[in-house]
Design an enzyme around this catalytic site. Sequence first.
Site, PDB file in Angstrom:
ATOM      1  N   ASP A  37       0.851  -1.181   0.000  1.00 54.50           N
ATOM      2  CA  ASP A  37       0.000   0.000   0.000  1.00 54.50           C
ATOM      3  C   ASP A  37       0.892   1.238   0.000  1.00 54.50           C
ATOM      4  O   ASP A  37       2.030   1.179   0.467  1.00 54.50           O
ATOM      5  CB  ASP A  37      -0.904   0.020   1.240  1.00 54.50           C
ATOM      6  CG  ASP A  37      -2.130   0.903   1.054  1.00 54.50           C
ATOM      7  OD1 ASP A  37      -3.208   0.367   0.739  1.00 54.50           O
ATOM      8  OD2 ASP A  37      -2.016   2.137   1.205  1.00 54.50           O
ATOM      9  N   SER A 149     -13.867  -2.641 -12.936  1.00 53.69           N
ATOM     10  CA  SER A 149     -15.041  -1.998 -12.351  1.00 53.69           C
ATOM     11  C   SER A 149     -16.173  -2.074 -13.371  1.00 53.69           C
ATOM     12  O   SER A 149     -15.928  -2.163 -14.586  1.00 53.69           O
ATOM     13  CB  SER A 149     -14.743  -0.524 -12.045  1.00 53.69           C
ATOM     14  OG  SER A 149     -15.929   0.197 -11.744  1.00 53.69           O
ATOM     15  N   TYR A 163     -10.962   7.496 -14.484  1.00 54.05           N
ATOM     16  CA  TYR A 163     -11.173   6.228 -13.786  1.00 54.05           C
ATOM     17  C   TYR A 163     -11.801   5.198 -14.724  1.00 54.05           C
ATOM     18  O   TYR A 163     -11.343   4.049 -14.821  1.00 54.05           O
ATOM     19  CB  TYR A 163     -12.064   6.455 -12.566  1.00 54.05           C
ATOM     20  CG  TYR A 163     -12.313   5.222 -11.732  1.00 54.05           C
ATOM     21  CD1 TYR A 163     -11.417   4.849 -10.733  1.00 54.05           C
ATOM     22  CD2 TYR A 163     -13.443   4.437 -11.932  1.00 54.05           C
ATOM     23  CE1 TYR A 163     -11.648   3.719  -9.953  1.00 54.05           C
ATOM     24  CE2 TYR A 163     -13.683   3.308 -11.168  1.00 54.05           C
ATOM     25  CZ  TYR A 163     -12.784   2.955 -10.179  1.00 54.05           C
ATOM     26  OH  TYR A 163     -13.018   1.827  -9.410  1.00 54.05           O
TER      27      TYR A 163
END
Length: 256
Positions: A37, A149, A163
Site C-alpha cells: 500500500d 469496475s 477512472y
Amino acid sequence: MSSHAGRVAVVTGAGRGIGRAIADALAAAGAATAYLDTEAALAEAAAAAAQERGLTAMARAVDVADEAAVGAAFAAVAAAFGPVDVLVNNAGISPKSGADGRRAEARAVSLGEWQRVLDVNLTGAFLCTRAVLPGMQTLGRGQIVNMASVAGRTYCDIVAVHYAATKAALIGMTKHLAGEQGPYGISVNAIAPGRIDTPLMRGSAPEANEAARLATPLRRLGTPEDVAAACLFLTSPAGAFVTGQVCDVAGGWLLT
C-alpha cells in the site's frame, strides 16, 4: 488442506477496503501474503493483524506507479517468501471534484490528474504484472487478478472519465495477457465490482451511492468480502481453468 497453502500472494492497495479483504482472505486460506500500500501505517497494521491470527504476512509501502519502488518491493517479497504465484492488482484511485464527493466532468479534469490516475490504476498494474511474470513463467504457474469496475464496462455517472478509461483498459490488458501468458500456465482474470461499501465509495455524494443501491437488483451495496470471495475462487484450484474473464461482483447492476 487450505486452498492456498504453499502459495505466495501479493495484493496491492491492501491497507484497507477491498484490498485488505482480499489479502486477509488469501492469508486465511494459507498463502504467504504481502500487503502492499502507499500508506505504510495501513499496510503494517493490516499485516500485523494477520500475523496476530497466526497467518504468514508482511507489509511493504510502495507507490505502484514508481518502477524502481515496485521492483524493490517484489524483490523483498521474493526474498522473504519465495516466488510470487498470486498477484492481485487492486491499487487504484478515483479523484472527485469537490468536498461533496461528485466527480468532475471531462472538461474540468486537469492533465496532471488524468496522468496520475493512469499511472496508478493502469501503469501500476502493468509494472506489478511485469515484475511477477519471470518467476511465474519459471514456476510454470501463476494467477493474476486485475481489479476492474462496472465503470469499465458501461457508463457510470459516479466516476470521472480517467477512472472509467483505466478500468476499461484493465479489461483489455486482462484479455491480452490471458492469451499471451496462457501457454506458461498463467491465468489472468479481472473482477468488476459494482458499488462496494469502502472508504473510496464513502467519498462520493451520499445520494449517488443511494441511487446506485436502488439500481442494483439485490438492493444493497456490496461488501469488500463479496469481492474477496470472487478473488479467492479465481486464485484457487477451483478456478484453475478460468482465464481471460471479467467477473462482475455487482449485485446484478449490469443485468439485462
